[in-house]
Design a protein around this motif. Sequence first.
Motif, mmCIF file in Angstrom:
data_model
loop_
_atom_site.group_PDB
_atom_site.id
_atom_site.type_symbol
_atom_site.label_atom_id
_atom_site.label_comp_id
_atom_site.label_asym_id
_atom_site.label_seq_id
_atom_site.Cartn_x
_atom_site.Cartn_y
_atom_site.Cartn_z
ATOM 1 N N VAL A 112 0.642 3.551 -3.434
ATOM 2 C CA VAL A 112 -0.229 4.713 -3.289
ATOM 3 C C VAL A 112 0.250 5.876 -4.153
ATOM 4 O O VAL A 112 -0.545 6.696 -4.634
ATOM 5 C CB VAL A 112 -0.328 5.140 -1.802
ATOM 6 C CG1 VAL A 112 1.027 5.615 -1.275
ATOM 7 C CG2 VAL A 112 -1.373 6.229 -1.619
ATOM 8 N N THR A 129 6.847 6.982 4.505
ATOM 9 C CA THR A 129 5.602 7.307 3.803
ATOM 10 C C THR A 129 4.984 8.572 4.380
ATOM 11 O O THR A 129 4.438 9.412 3.641
ATOM 12 C CB THR A 129 4.613 6.137 3.905
ATOM 13 O OG1 THR A 129 5.228 4.952 3.366
ATOM 14 C CG2 THR A 129 3.346 6.419 3.119
ATOM 15 N N ALA A 174 -3.403 10.899 1.370
ATOM 16 C CA ALA A 174 -3.270 9.551 0.821
ATOM 17 C C ALA A 174 -2.030 8.872 1.407
ATOM 18 O O ALA A 174 -2.077 7.711 1.852
ATOM 19 C CB ALA A 174 -3.178 9.616 -0.702
ATOM 20 N N MET A 193 -1.764 5.766 4.605
ATOM 21 C CA MET A 193 -0.954 4.541 4.521
ATOM 22 C C MET A 193 0.036 4.466 5.689
ATOM 23 O O MET A 193 0.270 3.399 6.257
ATOM 24 C CB MET A 193 -0.178 4.489 3.203
ATOM 25 C CG MET A 193 -1.027 4.604 1.950
ATOM 26 S SD MET A 193 -2.343 3.394 1.783
ATOM 27 C CE MET A 193 -3.781 4.472 1.905
ATOM 28 N N GLY A 208 -3.758 -0.024 -1.922
ATOM 29 C CA GLY A 208 -3.012 1.231 -1.946
ATOM 30 C C GLY A 208 -3.500 2.167 -3.032
ATOM 31 O O GLY A 208 -3.676 3.374 -2.800
ATOM 32 N N GLY A 243 -5.742 5.158 -1.920
ATOM 33 C CA GLY A 243 -5.012 6.390 -2.204
ATOM 34 C C GLY A 243 -5.795 7.321 -3.109
ATOM 35 O O GLY A 243 -5.834 8.538 -2.893
ATOM 36 N N MET A 248 0.839 -1.199 0.000
ATOM 37 C CA MET A 248 0.000 0.000 0.000
ATOM 38 C C MET A 248 0.875 1.250 0.000
ATOM 39 O O MET A 248 0.620 2.209 -0.738
ATOM 40 C CB MET A 248 -0.928 -0.017 1.213
ATOM 41 C CG MET A 248 -2.033 -1.059 1.128
ATOM 42 S SD MET A 248 -2.913 -1.301 2.696
ATOM 43 C CE MET A 248 -3.788 0.262 2.830
ATOM 44 N N SER A 249 1.929 1.251 0.819
ATOM 45 C CA SER A 249 2.841 2.384 0.869
ATOM 46 C C SER A 249 3.611 2.542 -0.435
ATOM 47 O O SER A 249 3.937 3.656 -0.853
ATOM 48 C CB SER A 249 3.825 2.224 2.036
ATOM 49 O OG SER A 249 3.147 2.225 3.274
#
Length: 447
Positions: free
Chosen positions: A45, A106, A183, A187, A167, A171, A41-42
């Motif tokens: 995004v 992040t 966003a 995360m 993500g 995001g 996800m990080s």
Amino acid sequence: MLGQTTTHSPISAGAAGASSSRSYAWLVFALSFGLLLSDYMSRQVLNAVFPLLKVEWSLSDTELGALGGIVALMVGLLTFPLSILADRWGRVRSLILMAALWSLATLGCALANNFGQMFMARLCVGIGEAAYGSVGIAVVLSVFPRHLRASLSSAFIAGGAFGSVLGMAAGGALSAHFGWRWAFAGMAIFGLVLVGFYRLFITEPRLQAQRRALGEEPDSAARRESVSLRPLLSALFSARSILCAYVGSALQLLVMGALLTWMPSFLARYYGMATDRAGVTAAAFVLAGGVGMVLCGALTDWAARHAPGRKWLMAVAYSVTCCALLLTAFHLPAGTAQLVLIGAGMLFVGGTAGPASAAVANLTHPAIHATAFATLTLANNLLGLAPGPFVTGLIADRIGLLGALQLIPLAGVLAALCFLVGRRTYMADLLRLENQREADPNKANKA
């Protein structure tokens, strides 16, 4: 009656202990899987907010591609050394540090005010994520019985696709409602919360106790045998077919990495989608890629169950089919037909991962499988996932993003050629490996 002593049956006590042991193992899996979701996800995004960053900071597509590729580059460069350090320093402590680093980095992306600051923050994200895949799966597999390890490995690896989907979709939604900085912040908060839970519940002593409950000896760095470098390198790189597996897999993943990074921007520029809708739509394509990877792997095992050499032909078929579908799609005008063909191409874009991994496993001794797969990961990142976004951005600055996406699928043709060359010497390389084991089994084990 009063005065009697209550006793517990050894069987009931053992059952309770086994239940507790299973519960803890699944807790380890759940939290480790959650951190893997946070990892991807990080990482992904950024793709959902490309259109907003491009406008706000007047960035070129080359610069956007560099922001996407630097994470994969760091993962490729640092997987080996950081995995070794984690084994020596302690896996749980290392995982907590890794996850905290990528989450804070992040958060740094959310606070960045220009390209340089964002680039450094993304570089730190890559450093934090570099060894999580290899160390995380080692922790998970260490607390489960051996007969569950294959299915658990597949489930754990699939978390990368699910994390990418979450993500990009989350995001896009967060950036549309609260701005692109939130966003990244969302995360980061998710990752830091999971770090707290991991730190609270997962400890090295409990992992070692879990291994004892499974009847296996706990890990000990002192017991690990040192491996001489020259035989190891020879086993990893001497066969032509294994080199073709490394390079072919990486070239096909170059296409996948480019599409993962640039699909939200493509949908925003050529379909006029807002960031939230573009993120969700792109996430659906990513999900198709993950599902296709699983289906292609199962199809390959079925087709090659009586003829192992067919796995190479299946890899060729996946690469060529993906290339044909994507080339056709990106030469069509924007519309439903184009999106359908892109989705069909995504089903095959990661299809070579299974055949390539099987070839690497068959061409190396079981004693060095972990190192062999780390080498495959290194090739996939340095030759595929890292340059894919950057090269696409570089071309897009000259002929437009659509023109770049019309060229990138041609890497699949080169991947298919690599798999064809590898197939020519595959059986001979397998025979040579078997002869080496029979001639000197002790040497093979040490390699």
